[in-house]
Design an enzyme around this catalytic site. Structure first.
Site, PDB file in Angstrom:
ATOM      1  N   CYS B 138       0.832  -1.205   0.000  1.00 47.13           N
ATOM      2  CA  CYS B 138       0.000   0.000   0.000  1.00 47.13           C
ATOM      3  C   CYS B 138       0.866   1.254   0.000  1.00 47.13           C
ATOM      4  O   CYS B 138       1.653   1.462   0.913  1.00 47.13           O
ATOM      5  CB  CYS B 138      -0.934  -0.021   1.206  1.00 47.13           C
ATOM      6  SG  CYS B 138      -1.954   1.451   1.278  1.00 47.13           S
ATOM      7  N   THR B 204      -0.581  -1.238  -5.941  1.00 52.53           N
ATOM      8  CA  THR B 204      -0.789  -0.041  -6.767  1.00 52.53           C
ATOM      9  C   THR B 204       0.452   0.830  -6.865  1.00 52.53           C
ATOM     10  O   THR B 204       1.350   0.774  -6.037  1.00 52.53           O
ATOM     11  CB  THR B 204      -1.954   0.797  -6.219  1.00 52.53           C
ATOM     12  OG1 THR B 204      -1.644   1.137  -4.872  1.00 52.53           O
ATOM     13  CG2 THR B 204      -3.256   0.038  -6.276  1.00 52.53           C
ATOM     14  N   CYS B 346      -8.278  -1.725 -45.411  1.00 55.74           N
ATOM     15  CA  CYS B 346      -7.911  -0.315 -45.201  1.00 55.74           C
ATOM     16  C   CYS B 346      -9.111   0.599 -45.417  1.00 55.74           C
ATOM     17  O   CYS B 346      -9.822   0.486 -46.412  1.00 55.74           O
ATOM     18  CB  CYS B 346      -6.794   0.054 -46.178  1.00 55.74           C
ATOM     19  SG  CYS B 346      -6.375   1.804 -46.150  1.00 55.74           S
ATOM     20  N   CYS B 387       3.000   1.939 -37.452  1.00 56.53           N
ATOM     21  CA  CYS B 387       1.780   2.013 -38.259  1.00 56.53           C
ATOM     22  C   CYS B 387       0.767   0.971 -37.795  1.00 56.53           C
ATOM     23  O   CYS B 387      -0.440   1.245 -37.740  1.00 56.53           O
ATOM     24  CB  CYS B 387       2.099   1.822 -39.731  1.00 56.53           C
ATOM     25  SG  CYS B 387       3.062   0.340 -40.087  1.00 56.53           S
TER      26      CYS B 387
END
Ligand SMILES: Cc1cc2nc3c(=O)[nH]c(=O)nc-3n(C[C@H](O)[C@H](O)[C@H](O)COP(=O)(O)OP(=O)(O)OC[C@H]3O[C@@H](n4cnc5c(N)ncnc54)[C@H](O)[C@@H]3O)c2cc1C
Ligand SMILES: Cc1cc2nc3c(=O)[nH]c(=O)nc-3n(C[C@H](O)[C@H](O)[C@H](O)COP(=O)(O)O)c2cc1C
Ligand code: SF4
Ligand code: SF4
Ligand code: SF4
Lengths: 444, 435
Positions: B138, B204, B346, B387
């Site tokens: 924590c 976390t 595409c 890409c």
């Protein structure tokens, strides 16, 4: 007796029927929709917009919570972006080009996003733009339709003084008198006119018609440049027997009355209406007749669905509103009973081997209480024929790429010029381009 | 159909999907709903000593959103359970008795003294719970009091506490690691040295998710102020996967059981953790976003995947990706790939073009013979994959490996068949000459 009357509906239904066809997007919807835009390179939507609005940029700004900036992006290309968002046939312009059609057959709803941004802006700002220092130059604009207004605003931004001469009692052109009531609700046309004029430097002389109160020669003498945004003033005649019978109306005039009437229940409409034509005017007239309570409305068009001037989307809108569309019929005669219209006789048409439209000899009779003519408008050259000659081409004013007419110092744009598409957004682009050309000439 | 049953440190559960110690496991009511929904196990919300901690009474979560307001990352400033220890222990006992086939592990955090750990462990043992997890992760609040990540950031403390706990209990001990360190292998090695049976990670990540630009305070804002919180949710998965991988391939911790945590939302996320060696996975943000029902999708999706690949148990594919984890220097520099655009898929958005044009290698056209057309120029493409990553259509651009023997039009050189890496590359000043 033909059944034509006003007040066919309950009072409450008029408000409902003439409210927005496409309700505006709420803030949540706008953000969700803006997320769908891919921010395309060399965006096809922008290329399809006659005014080249940077669509991905304004949508991105909506997505980041910068709605004012989004509207500024729009207005920098198209000062009538608010009206265009309402009346553009986006399905044949930006939205047709959107790559999301290829992706999933559902374009980004550009028109509604544009409306979201421009409404937000108009609710908070009285005007757009800051004028450059005064140039001392004066420009006359004739006609306060979209072409004239866009031209005037751009010229005002550049620091010129503009006077708009408008034949009618108020500015707006067909935005005020022609566009369907359910597309421009809540007096939007006048709100937009005020917004455009809010930038300053523009004087509107309403009730001043070229050819009646002023002359082109006079304008040329008094101003440094002249822009003609006259629109189309006449409607085509059917050229058939019985055309003058009571109950046969010109659709554009009928819509004009409807638009100008604060109380739609005062507008007379037939129980059975036949609209002759295949363009946007025909569709608008038919739908509005239906919305006024006509029982039975038919659009009769001489060719097929694909050839109609109204887009497939608009044809569908008509059908959804209960309008029947009859294809391949040409009007032959208006049949009267007593002094009033009773029916229209049509001949079935077809294409012959040469691909030309011909009559087949088979007749169809459509009973009608009211007939609306919507087969196109024409340019009336009278006002510009006062000694100086502005060259025409195919019946409209000839212009070059910069919207210059054959007469030095005179520019023109909008429906009155050759090669236009007779769309509001096209008129705006013409007006803007003419203004830039005028500015370049005056600054030279 | 594939069998999802797992046996992690002797703790059995019908599937590898556990709920991580967090609000979803804070009390009997939630845990029973989770079991009913199908969750294989839970790690009970961290218990501490009485008097119970208090939470803020203002907002305790903040978030970042991806498109369509999909929750991508969640941040919290919540502490450990704020309910009395006695109440939690009673409920744990009842739940374990009613649900014997499900895993029930209890998370603990007490001050760093042996006595404190011994006494709470003794009480947990009485509940019949299957194991304990030491919360050394924590990053907020508790760390200011010398607990949580302030222990987890010091390997010596981890080792010490793990050793105390192992000595104090018959139950398996899992050490939950904080990612707020520079090298995750050190705390993992310490846990192993201390005798821990397993590690679980990640807890976390220290974070501030947003700054309110009107009040100029971090989000979430409590009466005009904010403090950093712990970040979790889909956005942290890549960070967590890397940390799991580091431990899985470290010679010192190789084989140490791992319970994987961090951004797991779907069966696919879970399968990736398992492929990196995890025996179970733990979920928090996804159920806080969608509710317990998502486990149905996770169970079914994992089974379908396993059936499709002929894996009948989790063990059949657990850790299969570990052997493919490599240092950069050993990657094959003779492997040459080129992007290829499937013109049928595409949609001509041009994103690939502008990404490559502005920021990569100018290897994609946008106009060919006056027509809008996007195509890779093999003579420019370095195979970077940008890409592929920016294209909105999945599978539209693929990376195609060049066959050895063919000529790379970019370099004009023949693609070699043999493997070669940086360690022997002529440009490497410390290259070892290949004999
Ligand atoms: C019924 C109907 C529906 C339509 N619906 C749509 C639609 O949904 N979407 C769309 O994009 N387009 C639509 N259009 C077309 C669109 O309205 C026009 O393309 C656009 O208004 C053209 O703008 P303009 O400025 O050229 O002309 P106009 O809007 O016609 O404006 C011309 C102005 O000049 C004035 N004027 C004319 N002669 C003189 C003179 N001699 N002296 C001074 N002033 C003069 C007129 O009074 C008028 O105000 C529609 C048109 C009609 C008729
Ligand atoms: C492909 C790539 C290469 C990077 N190379 C470097 C680098 O050489 N030096 C550096 O300091 N940071 C490098 N970075 C990190 C970025 O500068 C930046 O710190 C990081 O991407 C976080 O910023 P952002 O995610 O908000 O863009 C690189 C990032 C990317 C994506
Ligand atoms: S074409 Fe569609 S997706 Fe692309 S920029 Fe325009 S609106 Fe966005
Ligand atoms: S892989 Fe990289 S270099 Fe090759 S086309 Fe794609 S973005 Fe350009
Ligand atoms: S990014 Fe993908 S969809 Fe867009 S143009 Fe490139 S290949 Fe086509």
């Amino acid at each position: 007796m033909p059944d034509i009357s006003a007040g066919r509906l309950d009072a409450a239904d008029y408000g409902k029927n003439f409210s927005d066809v496409h309700p505006p997007l709420g803030a949540h919807e706008a953000v969700v929709e803006s997320d769908r835009c891919y921010f395309c390179f060399d965006a096809p939507c922008t290329n399809a917009c006659p005014t080249s609005i940077d669509i991905p940029m304004f949508i991105r700004k909506i997505g980041t919570g910068n709605v004012v900036g989004a509207a500024e992006t729009i207005f920098s290309s198209n000062i009538l972006g608010g009206m265009c968002a309402r009346v553009c046939p986006t399905e044949t312009l930006c939205e047709e080009a959107c790559v999301r059609n290829l992706a999933e057959d559902k374009p980004v709803r550009i028109g509604l996003l544009q409306r979201y941004a421009t409404d937000h802006y108009l609710d908070r700002h009285a005007a757009y733009g800051v004028r450059a220092p005064a140039t001392g130059r004066k420009v006359a604009v004739v006609g306060a339709g979209p072409a004239g207004l866009a031209c005037a605003h751009e010229l005002a931004l550049k620091g010129h003084e503009v006077t708009i001469f408008e034949a009618r009692g108020k500015a707006g052109g067909l935005n005020e008198f022609g566009i369907a009531a359910y597309k421009a609700t809540d007096d939007f046309a006048q709100r937009e006119v005020d917004f455009i004029l809010g930038v300053g430097g523009i004087t509107v002389e309403a009730g001043k018609a070229l050819g009646r109160d002023i002359t082109l020669a006079g304008l040329k003498a008094d101003f440094d440049a002249v822009f003609l945004g006259l629109g189309l003033q006449a409607v085509n005649a059917l050229g058939v027997e019985g055309e003058e019978t009571a109950g046969v109306v010109d659709a554009v005039r009928w819509i004009e009355n409807l638009r100008q009437s604060p109380d739609k229940s005062e507008i007379e409409v037939g129980a059975r209406v036949v609209v002759i034509g295949g363009g946007m005017t025909a569709v608008d007239a038919a739908i509005q007749a239906k919305k006024l309570g006509a029982d039975d409305v038919t659009i009769a068009y001489r060719r097929g669905a694909a050839e109609m001037g109204a887009s497939p989307y608009e044809q569908e809108l008509a059908q959804v509103n209960g309008v029947r569309i009859l294809h391949w019929v040409a009007p032959k005669a208006v049949v009267s009973e007593g002094n009033a219209v009773a029916a229209v006789d049509f001949e079935r048409t077809a294409l012959n081997e040469a691909g030309r439209l011909v009559g087949t000899g088979r007749m169809v009779r459509l009973a009608a209480d009211q007939v609306m003519k919507a087969i196109g408008q024409t340019f009336v050259a009278g006002p510009i024929e006062d000694g100086e000659t502005v060259a025409l081409e195919s019946g409209r004013i000839a212009v070059d790429e910069d919207m210059r007419t054959s007469l030095a110092g005179v520019w023109a744009g909008g429906d009155c010029v050759r090669g236009g598409e007779d769309l509001t957004v096209q008129a705006v682009d013409h007006g803007k381009r003419a203004a830039l050309s005028i500015h370049a000439t005056l600054s030279a | 159909m594939a069998d999802l049953r797992t046996n992690f440190l002797g703790i059995k559960s019908p599937n590898p999907f556990w709920l991580a110690s967090a609000p979803p496991t804070d009390k009997k009511y939630n845990v029973e709903r989770a079991y009913r929904a199908g969750w294989g196990g839970v790690v009970w919300k961290t218990l501490g000593e009485d008097p119970a901690v208090v939470n803020v009474n203002g907002p305790r979560y903040g978030a970042i959103h991806a498109g369509d307001r999909r929750l991508a990352g969640l941040n919290n400033i919540e502490l450990i359970t704020d309910r009395p220890l006695e109440l939690n222990l009673r409920e744990i006992t009842e739940v374990k008795k009613a649900w014997p086939d499900r895993a029930l592990v209890v998370s603990l955090m007490v001050p760093c003294e042996e006595q404190n750990w011994n006494s709470i462990i003794a009480r947990v043992e009485e509940t019949g719970a299957d194991g304990i997890e030491l919360n050394f992760g924590c990053p907020h609040g508790m760390s200011e009091r010398g607990m949580g990540s302030s222990v987890g950031q010091v390997p010596e403390y981890i080792e010490m506490v793990a050793r105390w706990c192992k000595a104090a209990t018959r139950m398996p001990v899992i050490v939950k690691l904080t990612p707020n360190i520079t090298d995750i292998r050190y705390p993992a090695r310490a846990a192993k040295r201390g005798g821990a049976d397993a590690v679980s990670l990640i807890n976390t990540i220290n974070s501030i998710v947003a700054v309110d630009l009107d009040s100029f305070a971090p989000v979430p804002t409590i009466d005009g102020k904010g403090s950093h919180g712990g970040y979790c949710g889909p956005a942290v998965k890549p960070i967590a996967l890397n940390m799991v991988a580091e431990i899985a391939r470290d010679p010192e911790t190789f084989g140490l059981p791992i319970s994987g945590i961090g951004g797991i939302e779907t069966w696919r996320d879970a399968a990736e953790y398992i492929a990196l060696g995890c025996g179970t996975v733990q979920v928090c943000t996804a159920v806080m976003t969608y509710g317990f029902k998502i486990v149905e999708e996770m169970i079914d999706g994992l089974k379908q995947y396993m059936d499709g690949h002929g894996f009948s148990t989790i063990e059949d594919f657990r850790g299969l990706a570990v052997k493919n984890l490599s240092d950069w220097k050993y990657l094959n520099l003779n492997y040459i790939a080129k992007a290829k655009i499937d013109q049928d898929l595409c949609i001509k958005c041009g994103r690939c073009h502008i990404a490559c044009e502005d920021t990569s290698h100018q290897a994609i056209t946008h106009m060919v013979d006056g027509i809008r057309h996007f195509e890779v120029k093999d003579e420019e493409c370095v195979g970077c994959n940008l890409c592929v990553n920016v294209c909105p259509v999945d599978g539209c651009i693929t990376m195609e490996a060049m066959t050895p023997g063919s000529v790379d039009p970019r370099t004009g050189k023949v693609v070699p068949a043999q493997y070669a890496n940086w360690t022997t590359h002529p440009n490497n000043p410390s290259a070892v000459a290949a004999e």
